[in-house]
Design a protein around this motif. Sequence first.
Motif, mmCIF file in Angstrom:
data_model
loop_
_atom_site.group_PDB
_atom_site.id
_atom_site.type_symbol
_atom_site.label_atom_id
_atom_site.label_comp_id
_atom_site.label_asym_id
_atom_site.label_seq_id
_atom_site.Cartn_x
_atom_site.Cartn_y
_atom_site.Cartn_z
ATOM 1 N N ALA A 175 0.839 -1.385 0.089
ATOM 2 C CA ALA A 175 0.052 -0.025 0.121
ATOM 3 C C ALA A 175 0.821 1.177 0.021
ATOM 4 C CB ALA A 175 -0.948 -0.068 1.125
ATOM 5 N N ALA A 176 2.113 1.091 0.648
ATOM 6 C CA ALA A 176 2.754 2.433 0.650
ATOM 7 C C ALA A 176 3.529 2.684 -0.477
ATOM 8 C CB ALA A 176 3.742 1.998 2.131
ATOM 9 N N ALA A 177 3.636 1.331 -1.371
ATOM 10 C CA ALA A 177 4.628 1.703 -2.470
ATOM 11 C C ALA A 177 3.478 2.149 -3.823
ATOM 12 C CB ALA A 177 5.015 0.214 -2.891
ATOM 13 N N GLU A 178 2.216 2.163 -3.346
ATOM 14 C CA GLU A 178 1.411 2.539 -4.546
ATOM 15 C C GLU A 178 1.413 4.156 -4.684
ATOM 16 O OE1 GLU A 178 -2.179 0.620 -3.712
ATOM 17 O OE2 GLU A 178 -1.675 -1.174 -4.102
#
Length: 208
Positions: free
Chosen positions: A205-208
Amino acid sequence: HVACGGADDGAPADESGEAPAAVCAAAAAGDDAAVREWLDSGGRVEAVVKWDGPSGATLLCVAARHGNERLVALLLERGALPNEGTADGTTPLMLAASGNHPSTVLRLCRAGASREMSRELQPEMVFSPPASAEQRSDVGLPLASQAELGRRAGGGSGEAAGEGAGGGAGGWTALQMARRAGHEACVDAFKRHLEELQAARREEAAAE
């Protein structure tokens, strides 16, 4: 100790696809060298065994039941399917959990045998008794949860990942079986894997 039967010793497998009795016994004893030698000589990792457990069991089932983690790792490396269970739907993960083998439980979960962990989205269901066949569809798991576990296990579509997750033992999951038997170390192994899945989800989610 497990009582084994099967093909003549040394044979890759007989016409019915059964592993030799000696190989079954080696799997029960955790003799990974003997099993490796048999596999290297042409033995099939998916061969079934004759033993005192549920029919249709593979060598992975035997190794999991006895908590032979190194052999479980070898069989998975050679292509054993972590969710390939017995004729009654008992999976290697169920056998490891009911036998109180937490390290084997964790290894199998990490290999993709953790479909029931989709119940994390319904925490009140995790340790509840199984529903009857009439009450449950795909063992009661929401399709979104099945899809989540399918992605984690590389299992393709959500519906495919959800199939058979309830399995044997009257519909009890491996996690429920461990809890019911008081195998807290195995329950902790499931919780650890759940934490790993949650951490991986947060990273995605953080990488999106």
